[in-house]
Structures are given as structure tokens and as C-alpha cells.
Design an enzyme around this catalytic site. Sequence first.
Site: not given
Length: 354
Positions: A134, A187, A220
Amino acid sequence: MHRDELRIAVLEGDGIGPEVVPVAVRAADRALAARGITASWDTLPYGGAAIVSHGSPVPDETLTALAGHDFLVVGPHDSSSYPAEHRTPAPGAVIRKHFDLYANLRPARAIPHVPATAPDIDLLIVRENSEGLYADRNMVVGSGEFMPTPDVALAVGLVTRGACERIAERAFEAARSRRGQVTVVHKANVLKLTTGLFRDVCLEVAERFPDVTVDQQHVDAMAALLVRRPADFDVLVTENLFGDILSDLAAELSGSLGLASSINCSDSRVMAQAVHGAAPDIAGRDLADPIAMIDSVAAALQWYGRRHDDSRLTEAGAALHESVVATVAAGIRTADLGGTATTAEFGRHLCSVL
Ligand code: ATP
């Protein structure tokens, strides 16, 4: 610390903000008054209107005044409608960064009588809110996104041990008062160093909470599992971008984005802010669903009550949510839930229930 008077800052924001925020404020005021607490709700300049009146969507005087309030109620902003020089950073991000509101807590739970893809979902997403990719908050000076040439865009992702540690602590603490289960979402098979550090620190913190079960998922796979077997998950802790995306998915599974509440907190401050945006397509038409905003204020009251060990506040928060459930059960619903009630009608019925 028990106080009979609270000072609460209100930033109505843009679009549907001036419609849904006052409904939440009136209802919360009633719930507090019923428990002997007087609240002063101070509306401060913020958003598009503040650009016109003060030359900035978050004027310095607003930031200064916020510091003197017990907690904050913030409506959505529509920065895409601002003049170009005011579009970044987003006003909500300015406040989150100024007060280091590093934990974004987003529950997803279906409301009885509201059709939901996953009626049995009961999740809390604990989203790290101060770093990651961000760009509006991960740098002290400059931006985390930049373009060396018009055809090359780069972004810097920030992950620090300290930020991972504090968000993991909040997640494990939250799990203790829920079903005692935390899933660390990352991830680390691809982003080995950044989300790998996030995973490793979360698992280290887990050792301090032996009473809480911990597991981990790649983001995912997590998205797929939320659709396949949502009821199996209790608390998800994850970094900023993954948390933002998964919480919209969870909100839709639980019924609608218009129901999705959230709070942003540091160790000492809390800000109520619904997940949805300013919804310019329906703004000004008395059509917006105020539930997300009401439930966000309810969650802020409960956070503040727990922090100050004042059960009147936690009870006021619980009563607000129960009155939402009762209003929906009575058939009073806005258009997003298939009903015909206006925002104001929903608010009036809710107050009569309270
Ligand atoms: P942001 O990026 O600021 O989150 P957005 O552009 O992704 O905003 P929203 O402003 O949240 O999206 O709007 C998405 C859709 O959901 C729109 O069709 C909007 O009308 C609808 N919507 C959002 N909030 C509500 C609400 N409280 N009541 C009814 N409909 C809503």
C-alpha cells in the site's frame, strides 16, 4: 476507567456517507443513553466538502481535533471525484497512518433472513493495515509506487518483523474469545522473503498462544477454500492487500458488501469505518444500506468498552447489532437486500427497536 460522557468524532465523508453515518450515530446515541452514557458527536470537516471549505480533504484542524476524541466514526470517501492534486493520499489512509491504526478487523457473518451464499460463515479477517504494497502508507517520505519512465511502473512492498508481530498478537488474542483457531494467509511459495517473513513471525507468535490452533494457507488456495468450506475458518490473519481482497470475498459470501463492517485500531484508538465505498451511483437518493456503518460503530463501542473495562459500552454495541438483526427480521430492508425501505426508514425502525 468508567466515564459517563464520551466525545466521539464524526467524519461523514462523501457519497452515501452523509446518509448512512447519521443513522449510525443516532442509533448509537440511543443505545448509549439507555445505559447512562452521554455522547457528544462532533462532526469535523472531511472529504470533498472539506476541500471546498478548508482546501484539504483532511484539514490539519481535523487531525488535531481527532486526537482529543475517545473514538472516531468515519464515512466513505470518493477520492476519484476530487481535483487531481487532492486524490492521493486517500483521506482514510491519512487518518490510519496519522494514528497508526495498524489493525483492520473485518468480520463476516450472515444476518438471519438475508440470503447468503454461505449462511454458516462466521469469520474475522485480521488485516495488517500499515504496510505491504500500500503505497499510500508504507513510506515516511515519498511514495511506494513510482515510474522511472512512462512505460515502467514499480511498487515497493514493505514487511517488518514488528508489524507482523503486533498484528499476529491481535489475531491470536481475538481467536481466544472466538473458536480458538487462526489461519495465517500468505504467499510464501513465491514472495518468499516478504510474505515468508509474515508467515514465520505469525508462527513464532503462535507459540505464545498454545491454547489457539494455528494453520496456514496460500492466499490463492484460501480464496478457493472460503468458497468451498467457509464455515471451517475462524480468524484469518494476513497482510494488507490479501486482507483487502479476501474481506470483500467473505463479505459477499455472507450476504452483501453493504453489510460488511470494520474497525481500524491501534493499541489505544479505534475508528469505525464500513468496508464499502462512497457508492456515488446511489448517493443522495436515500437508498443506501446503513447496516455496515451501524455494525462498524457497534464493533467500535465493543472494542472501546473492552479496552476500558466498561460493560455498558460492550452492551450498547451488542444491542446495536441485535437491533439490526431485529429490523431485518421485521422485513425492513433497503434495496440491496431486496427490500423497499429507505435509509431513513431503516434508521427510524432501528431506533424504535432500540
Ligand atoms: P471503494 O474503492 O472506495 O471501496 P468501490 O468503487 O469499490 O469503492 P463502492 O462505492 O463500495 O465501490 O460501491 C460498489 C457497489 O456497491 C455500488 O454499486 C454501490 O452502489 C454498492 N454499495 C456500496 N455500499 C452500499 C451500501 N451501503 N448500500 C447499498 N449499496 C452499496
